[in-house]
Structures are given as C-alpha cells and as structure tokens.
Design an enzyme around this catalytic site. Structure first.
Site, PDB file in Angstrom:
ATOM      1  N   VAL A 153       0.904  -1.147   0.000  1.00 17.18           N
ATOM      2  CA  VAL A 153       0.000   0.000   0.000  1.00 17.18           C
ATOM      3  C   VAL A 153       0.949   1.204   0.000  1.00 17.18           C
ATOM      4  O   VAL A 153       1.552   1.534   1.014  1.00 17.18           O
ATOM      5  CB  VAL A 153      -0.942  -0.002   1.224  1.00 17.18           C
ATOM      6  N   PRO A 154       1.128   1.818  -1.179  1.00 22.00           N
ATOM      7  CA  PRO A 154       2.269   2.714  -1.412  1.00 22.00           C
ATOM      8  C   PRO A 154       2.158   4.123  -0.832  1.00 22.00           C
ATOM      9  O   PRO A 154       2.135   5.112  -1.555  1.00 22.00           O
ATOM     10  CB  PRO A 154       2.342   2.753  -2.939  1.00 22.00           C
ATOM     11  N   CYS A 155       2.162   4.228   0.489  1.00 17.30           N
ATOM     12  CA  CYS A 155       2.139   5.554   1.118  1.00 17.30           C
ATOM     13  C   CYS A 155       3.418   6.332   0.817  1.00 17.30           C
ATOM     14  O   CYS A 155       3.433   7.554   0.920  1.00 17.30           O
ATOM     15  CB  CYS A 155       1.887   5.439   2.610  1.00 17.30           C
ATOM     16  N   HIS A 156       4.469   5.626   0.396  1.00 19.01           N
ATOM     17  CA  HIS A 156       5.718   6.312   0.049  1.00 19.01           C
ATOM     18  C   HIS A 156       5.556   7.190  -1.196  1.00 19.01           C
ATOM     19  O   HIS A 156       6.377   8.051  -1.443  1.00 19.01           O
ATOM     20  CB  HIS A 156       6.862   5.303  -0.153  1.00 19.01           C
ATOM     21  N   ARG A 157       4.481   7.003  -1.949  1.00 22.71           N
ATOM     22  CA  ARG A 157       4.240   7.780  -3.167  1.00 22.71           C
ATOM     23  C   ARG A 157       3.531   9.099  -2.900  1.00 22.71           C
ATOM     24  O   ARG A 157       3.212   9.840  -3.827  1.00 22.71           O
ATOM     25  CB  ARG A 157       3.431   6.946  -4.165  1.00 22.71           C
TER      26      ARG A 157
END
Length: 156
Positions: free
Chosen positions: A118-122
């Site tokens: 779940v790409p919260c880094h984006r």
C-alpha cells in the site's frame, strides 16, 4: 497468524498474515531472516522479492489490513497511485472528497500497516518535498528512486 522475516535492500521486512491475507508488512534495521516461509505468506515473499529485483510493479496477493473505516478508505486510495508516480497529500485529500481532511489523510497514511504494497511512500508534500514517512525519509527516497530511476543520458 504466521510471521516471516526477509532481507531487503532497506532492512529486514516482517510479514504477518494468515489465510485471510497479509495484515502487516513492516521494516526494521535489523532482525533474523527466516529459514522457512509459511505457505500463506509465500506469495507475499515472492512478490516483494520480485519488486526489489525490479521485476514487479504491482502486487496481487491477498491483503487484510486492520484499521478504522476512514483508514481503510485512505489505504484503498493509496492503491490507486500508479507505480513510478506520486501524489501530494492535498491531491490525496481531493481524491477522498475533502480537501480539509489533509491532516487526517496524512495521519492515516502514517498508520499504513502494509509497507510498500500500500504505497504511502508515493505521497509527497505539496512543494515536492519528501515529508512524513514512518520507515524513515531515506527509505522513502530509495523507494521513489527505485520506482522511477533517472536514466543517464548519453554524452555522445
């Protein structure tokens, strides 16, 4: 619940889940890598390894994160950010239908239990800065560069 620890370029990842899906993926600076991989976590391990080897841009193993209804909504919206792209916290708030919810969105991002998948880094600051990342900003920078490498131009 089953647990496995795998080595990644960013530290040791902990993966926790069962037949209902993976509930937690986190990273730490140290830890003992697992020798055996529980059957229910094999796809997660395989796909994460493929991601780090540059062979995968999308995950399709079963997820089962635990959180509030709002957190679930925010995490679902994160899944819509394409590989190699970023959104600002403000843009994420607009996607969720409430520009005033920017702090709540940022807080839910910070509680994301599924590192990388779940790409919260984006999600970045409105000014393009790498703000807020539970795994450390150096990991966020590494992940964004991994997903969108700068190609060296030829001098000739």
């Amino acid at each position: 619940m089953e647990t496995v620890y795998i080595k990644t370029p960013l530290g040791v990842a902990t993966i926790i889940g069962d037949e209902n899906g993976v509930s937690i993926i986190s990273v730490s600076n140290e830890g003992t890598v697992s020798i055996e991989i529980p059957a229910v976590l094999q796809q997660a391990v395989l796909q994460l390894n493929d991601y780090f080897e540059g062979k995968r841009a999308h995950f399709d193993f079963k997820l089962n994160p635990q959180g509030t209804e709002f957190q679930q909504k925010v995490w679902k919206a994160l899944l819509e950010i394409p590989y190699g792209k970023t959104r600002t916290y403000l843009e994420q708030s607009k996607v969720l239908g409430d520009v005033k919810a920017i702090r709540a969105v940022a807080s839910a991002n910070g509680k994301n239990p599924l590192w990388i998948v779940v790409p919260c880094h984006r999600v970045i600051g409105t000014d393009g800065s790498l703000t807020g990342y539970a795994g450390g900003l150096w990991r966020k920078k590494w992940l964004l560069e991994h997903e969108n490498p700068t190609t060296q131009q030829s001098l000739f």
